[in-house]
Design a protein around this motif. Structure first.
Motif, PDB file in Angstrom:
ATOM      1  N   UNK A 278      11.118   0.922   7.193  1.00 40.66           N
ATOM      2  CA  UNK A 278      10.947  -0.191   6.116  1.00 40.66           C
ATOM      3  C   UNK A 278       9.534  -0.517   6.186  1.00 40.66           C
ATOM      4  N   UNK A 279       8.921  -1.122   7.262  1.00 42.73           N
ATOM      5  CA  UNK A 279       7.628  -1.600   7.239  1.00 42.73           C
ATOM      6  C   UNK A 279       6.617  -0.645   7.158  1.00 42.73           C
ATOM      7  N   UNK A 280       6.725   0.599   7.457  1.00 40.21           N
ATOM      8  CA  UNK A 280       5.712   1.644   7.173  1.00 40.21           C
ATOM      9  C   UNK A 280       5.629   1.950   5.748  1.00 40.21           C
ATOM     10  N   UNK A 281       6.738   1.909   5.079  1.00 40.10           N
ATOM     11  CA  UNK A 281       6.901   2.155   3.449  1.00 40.10           C
ATOM     12  C   UNK A 281       6.521   0.993   2.775  1.00 40.10           C
ATOM     13  N   UNK A 282       6.489  -0.122   3.154  1.00 31.29           N
ATOM     14  CA  UNK A 282       5.916  -1.250   2.433  1.00 31.29           C
ATOM     15  C   UNK A 282       4.386  -1.092   2.809  1.00 31.29           C
ATOM     16  N   UNK A 283       3.958  -0.821   3.913  1.00 28.94           N
ATOM     17  CA  UNK A 283       2.491  -0.626   3.950  1.00 28.94           C
ATOM     18  C   UNK A 283       1.869   0.528   2.986  1.00 28.94           C
ATOM     19  N   UNK A 284       2.716   1.592   3.144  1.00 30.01           N
ATOM     20  CA  UNK A 284       2.229   2.747   2.341  1.00 30.01           C
ATOM     21  C   UNK A 284       2.234   2.294   0.797  1.00 30.01           C
ATOM     22  N   UNK A 285       3.079   1.513   0.323  1.00 29.09           N
ATOM     23  CA  UNK A 285       3.229   1.041  -0.946  1.00 29.09           C
ATOM     24  C   UNK A 285       1.932   0.040  -1.225  1.00 29.09           C
ATOM     25  N   UNK A 286       1.582  -0.685  -0.451  1.00 30.27           N
ATOM     26  CA  UNK A 286       0.679  -1.706  -0.431  1.00 30.27           C
ATOM     27  C   UNK A 286      -0.784  -0.880  -0.456  1.00 30.27           C
ATOM     28  N   UNK A 287      -0.785   0.153   0.132  1.00 29.82           N
ATOM     29  CA  UNK A 287      -2.155   1.118   0.424  1.00 29.82           C
ATOM     30  C   UNK A 287      -2.356   2.034  -0.937  1.00 29.82           C
ATOM     31  N   UNK A 288      -1.265   2.308  -1.530  1.00 33.09           N
ATOM     32  CA  UNK A 288      -1.421   3.476  -2.490  1.00 33.09           C
ATOM     33  C   UNK A 288      -0.710   3.102  -3.872  1.00 33.09           C
ATOM     34  N   UNK A 289       0.047   2.135  -3.965  1.00 29.94           N
ATOM     35  CA  UNK A 289       0.686   1.912  -5.226  1.00 29.94           C
ATOM     36  C   UNK A 289       0.177   0.509  -5.720  1.00 29.94           C
ATOM     37  N   UNK A 290      -0.130   0.482  -7.200  1.00 28.65           N
ATOM     38  CA  UNK A 290      -0.289  -0.662  -7.805  1.00 28.65           C
ATOM     39  C   UNK A 290       0.883  -0.978  -8.667  1.00 28.65           C
ATOM     40  N   UNK A 291       1.060  -2.334  -9.011  1.00 26.78           N
ATOM     41  CA  UNK A 291       2.228  -2.835 -10.035  1.00 26.78           C
ATOM     42  C   UNK A 291       3.502  -2.613  -9.521  1.00 26.78           C
ATOM     43  N   UNK A 292       3.605  -2.513  -8.085  1.00 32.89           N
ATOM     44  CA  UNK A 292       4.981  -2.275  -7.437  1.00 32.89           C
ATOM     45  C   UNK A 292       5.493  -3.367  -6.653  1.00 32.89           C
ATOM     46  N   UNK A 293       6.648  -3.833  -6.555  1.00 31.93           N
ATOM     47  CA  UNK A 293       7.253  -4.859  -5.578  1.00 31.93           C
ATOM     48  C   UNK A 293       7.208  -4.045  -4.281  1.00 31.93           C
ATOM     49  N   UNK A 294       6.204  -4.209  -3.593  1.00 31.00           N
ATOM     50  CA  UNK A 294       6.233  -3.389  -2.132  1.00 31.00           C
ATOM     51  C   UNK A 294       7.457  -3.892  -1.325  1.00 31.00           C
ATOM     52  N   UNK A 295       7.763  -5.111  -1.367  1.00 25.21           N
ATOM     53  CA  UNK A 295       8.892  -5.529  -0.339  1.00 25.21           C
ATOM     54  C   UNK A 295      10.086  -4.724  -0.764  1.00 25.21           C
ATOM     55  N   UNK A 296      10.363  -4.535  -2.031  1.00 29.95           N
ATOM     56  CA  UNK A 296      11.458  -3.744  -2.601  1.00 29.95           C
ATOM     57  C   UNK A 296      11.296  -2.254  -2.402  1.00 29.95           C
ATOM     58  N   UNK A 297      10.161  -1.889  -2.368  1.00 28.86           N
ATOM     59  CA  UNK A 297       9.879  -0.631  -2.374  1.00 28.86           C
ATOM     60  C   UNK A 297      10.069  -0.079  -0.937  1.00 28.86           C
ATOM     61  N   UNK A 298       9.403  -0.844   0.146  1.00 29.27           N
ATOM     62  CA  UNK A 298       9.668  -0.662   1.607  1.00 29.27           C
ATOM     63  C   UNK A 298      11.123  -0.517   1.848  1.00 29.27           C
ATOM     64  N   UNK A 299      11.830  -1.438   1.343  1.00 28.61           N
ATOM     65  CA  UNK A 299      13.267  -1.737   1.809  1.00 28.61           C
ATOM     66  C   UNK A 299      14.274  -0.294   1.132  1.00 28.61           C
ATOM     67  N   UNK A 300      13.874   0.162  -0.053  1.00 27.68           N
ATOM     68  CA  UNK A 300      14.739   1.127  -0.629  1.00 27.68           C
ATOM     69  C   UNK A 300      14.273   2.596   0.161  1.00 27.68           C
ATOM     70  N   UNK A 301      12.826   2.638   0.064  1.00 32.12           N
ATOM     71  CA  UNK A 301      12.347   3.936   0.694  1.00 32.12           C
ATOM     72  C   UNK A 301      12.761   4.004   2.356  1.00 32.12           C
TER      73      UNK A 301
END
Length: 108
Positions: A54-77
């Motif tokens: 979950x932490x790795x996916x939230x980090x990926x989100x923060x580094x690569x995606x814009x306008x996405x809730x990275x906490x939600x993204x990390x948890x689901x992914x």
């Protein structure tokens, strides 16, 4: 009505509840004596692996995606990627990382 017969009848009335209570106590003691089999270190190590994903996916989100809730993204992914299912030999499966990230993007 007193005497041995009355006392025996009274003990008979309480025999079933006493035996049922003792049986329940034995069953509960047996169940609780096997606690390591029902939820010990394996669960916590699995939880640590899921949290790491979950932490790795939230980090990926923060580094690569814009306008996405990275906490939600990390948890689901992270949860989708952490799922392990038995594979059928010769069957085609979607890339689990792409599937997880696609689901997370649609949900968050």
């Amino acid at each position: 009505m007193s005497g041995p017969k009355a006392e025996g009848n009274m003990l008979g009335q309480f025999a079933l509840p006493v035996y049922a209570g003792l049986g329940t106590a034995v069953v509960l003691a047996t169940i609780f004596s096997f606690a390591p089999l029902t939820g010990g270190g394996a669960v916590s190590s699995q939880s640590n692996a899921v949290m790491s994903q979950i932490r790795a996916e939230a980090s990926f989100c923060a580094s690569n995606l814009k306008d996405v809730n990275c906490g939600c993204f990390g948890r689901i992914s992270g949860l989708v990627q952490s799922e392990t299912q038995p594979k059928v030999p010769g069957a085609f499966y979607a890339d689990q990382q792409q599937l997880a990230r696609g689901q997370a993007l649609r949900s968050c």
